[in-house]
Design a protein around this motif. Structure first.
Motif, PDB file in Angstrom:
ATOM      1  N   CYS A 292     -70.694 -16.015 -31.468  1.00  0.00           N
ATOM      2  CA  CYS A 292     -69.808 -16.284 -32.224  1.00  0.00           C
ATOM      3  C   CYS A 292     -70.227 -15.042 -33.186  1.00  0.00           C
ATOM      4  O   CYS A 292     -70.771 -14.122 -33.244  1.00  0.00           O
ATOM      5  CB  CYS A 292     -70.285 -17.628 -32.806  1.00  0.00           C
ATOM      6  N   ARG A 294     -70.798 -15.610 -36.204  1.00  0.00           N
ATOM      7  CA  ARG A 294     -72.137 -15.673 -37.282  1.00  0.00           C
ATOM      8  C   ARG A 294     -73.947 -14.983 -36.310  1.00  0.00           C
ATOM      9  O   ARG A 294     -74.726 -14.872 -37.197  1.00  0.00           O
ATOM     10  CB  ARG A 294     -72.852 -16.748 -37.865  1.00  0.00           C
ATOM     11  N   CYS A 295     -73.643 -14.539 -34.428  1.00  0.00           N
ATOM     12  CA  CYS A 295     -74.278 -14.887 -33.941  1.00  0.00           C
ATOM     13  C   CYS A 295     -74.572 -13.043 -34.572  1.00  0.00           C
ATOM     14  O   CYS A 295     -75.567 -12.210 -34.332  1.00  0.00           O
ATOM     15  CB  CYS A 295     -74.352 -14.595 -32.989  1.00  0.00           C
ATOM     16  N   CYS A 366     -78.962 -17.826 -34.560  1.00  0.00           N
ATOM     17  CA  CYS A 366     -77.390 -17.513 -35.429  1.00  0.00           C
ATOM     18  C   CYS A 366     -77.661 -19.242 -36.032  1.00  0.00           C
ATOM     19  O   CYS A 366     -78.468 -20.162 -35.136  1.00  0.00           O
ATOM     20  CB  CYS A 366     -76.606 -18.112 -33.786  1.00  0.00           C
ATOM     21  N   VAL A 368     -75.427 -20.486 -36.701  1.00  0.00           N
ATOM     22  CA  VAL A 368     -73.449 -22.265 -36.112  1.00  0.00           C
ATOM     23  C   VAL A 368     -73.865 -22.283 -34.417  1.00  0.00           C
ATOM     24  O   VAL A 368     -74.403 -23.623 -34.884  1.00  0.00           O
ATOM     25  CB  VAL A 368     -72.751 -21.491 -36.216  1.00  0.00           C
ATOM     26  N   CYS A 369     -74.366 -21.740 -33.533  1.00  0.00           N
ATOM     27  CA  CYS A 369     -74.514 -21.787 -32.468  1.00  0.00           C
ATOM     28  C   CYS A 369     -75.671 -21.571 -32.115  1.00  0.00           C
ATOM     29  O   CYS A 369     -75.732 -21.760 -30.749  1.00  0.00           O
ATOM     30  CB  CYS A 369     -73.681 -21.105 -32.232  1.00  0.00           C
TER      31      CYS A 369
HETATM   32 ZN   LIG Z   1     -73.768 -17.762 -33.013  1.00  0.00          ZN
END
Ligand SMILES: [Zn+2]
Length: 404
Positions: A292, A294-295, A366, A368-369
């Protein structure tokens, strides 16, 4: 010269060609023992047919049979409406060397009257067949794919430089429901690149102007305008109404917010950015194991640390190219065709005239994911609100510009 009547021809064929009853057909289909070829016309097929049957109209039978069954020894049942045309079709397959061909006595009418199940397909109107003819002729799309497009919904974040071409091509392709999130009104300075708007639209809300253009292009498409800023309060509600999200946003708070909402809702996000002569596009789909946003960029940079896109500028045609790529990726996702840009970042340098694709990996850390997410609800990065579009340079040197 000797001749025979059509009745005599059929009587002769009944001697030569084996017929089976609809009951025998049902039994063989149940056991998967036979390929059923329905040779009726398009209109007859559209009014109802047996699920799993191959549809090859009589006029194309000899030309197309090998695409459905090339093995001359495998059993084939030929079906028409009443069992007469199927005798002629079966004879022609025998001529081609098919040894195990039968004709279904009573045809589809017999099947239906005996109470066996059939399906009535959803179909396109003659106007739609004409409008989408260049899609339908392609095996990767066909009528089935066109119906998928018409059933699909795509949300565009921003009706600006990227959103304009994306919305126009999605609408032209017949994507059934297009949502637009945009709070702005049209300004003359937008017209250099935001091709969905016109001079007459200046000072009108962008969502209205875009809806009007789409309405002029394709009445099959319904447009839902969300004239609002997307925030942590409304993001889930808006995004959950659509199958796919396309990001054309021009600020960091929105970019992070939309990314997080898509990850948490499991929606594919087609993401892109442009600056000056460079653009990039990718698909974030964590449900397919991809990374994603944010990664790549775990947290927003501090305010003021990045130059603004308004200062940097953008060549007007560039968002046209990149936004069109976003539309194309969305269409690939809808059709289930090709390799979406999941885990790949496609970069375009307009001055060099070069595309290159970089692999981008999911980051196990990450926020978030990743494996231990710390972002579990939506965040408004208020400190960025109202700042001009910005550009960020990541630790690895890859540039992520935010759209104009
Ligand atoms: Zn991510």
């Amino acid at each position: 010269m000797a001749y025979i009547t059509s009745d005599q021809l059929l009587a002769k064929l009944r001697q030569e060609i084996k017929e089976i009853s609809v009951h025998e057909l049902a039994d063989k289909l149940d056991k998967g023992e036979i390929t059923l070829v329905d040779i009726r016309g398009r209109d007859e097929w559209d009014q109802g047919h047996i699920s799993g049957a191959a549809h090859i109209p009589r006029g194309f039978l000899e030309l197309q049979i090998e695409t459905r069954q090339a093995n001359r020894r495998k059993p084939i049942a030929v079906m028409c409406a009443g069992g007469v045309r199927s005798l002629l079709g079966a004879r022609d397959l025998q001529t081609m060397g098919y040894r195990n061909v039968v004709s279904v006595a009573g045809g589809f009418s017999g099947w239906k009257n005996a109470g066996y199940p059939f399906v009535v397909p959803r179909t396109l109107t003659p106007e739609q067949r004409n409008r989408y003819a260049r899609h339908i002729v392609m095996p990767e799309v066909g009528e089935e794919g066109q119906l998928k497009l018409m059933d699909a919904s795509v949300l565009l974040i921003g009706a600006g430089g990227l959103g304009s071409p994306a919305a126009i091509y999605l609408a032209a392709a017949g994507v059934g429901r297009i949502g637009l999130v945009d709070f702005d009104v049209v300004d003359t300075s937008n017209l250099q690149r935001q091709i969905i708007h016109r001079l007459d639209d200046v000072d009108k809300p962008k969502v209205e102007s875009a809806a009007h253009t789409i309405g002029q292009l394709n009445p099959d498409v319904s447009v839902i305008g969300h004239r609002t800023q997307i925030t942590s309060q409304n993001a889930f509600n808006i995004i959950s109404q659509y199958d796919i999200v396309i990001n054309g946003s021009d600020n960091f708070p929105t970019r992070y917010l939309v990314n997080d909402a898509c990850v948490l809702l499991g929606k594919p996000l087609v993401d892109a950015s442009v600056l000056r002569f460079e653009g990039q596009v990718t698909v974030f789909d964590t449900t397919k194991g991809g990374p994603c946003y944010r990664c790549l960029y775990p947290d927003p940079p501090p305010p003021g640390e990045v130059p603004s896109c308004a200062e940097g500028g953008v060549l007007g045609v560039l968002p046209g190219i990149i936004g069109s790529l976003e539309a194309l990726e969305a269409i690939k996702l809808i059709l289930g065709q090709g390799d979406p840009l999941v885990g790949r970042l496609l970069q375009y340098d307009a001055l060099d005239g070069e595309f290159r694709a970089l692999n981008i990996a999911k980051n196990p850390a990450c926020p978030v994911c990743g494996e231990h997410p710390t972002v579990t609800e939506l965040i408004d990065y208020n400190q960025f609100c109202g700042v001009p579009p910005v550009e960020v340079v990541s630790a690895n040197g890859a540039q992520a510009a935010v759209s104009a």
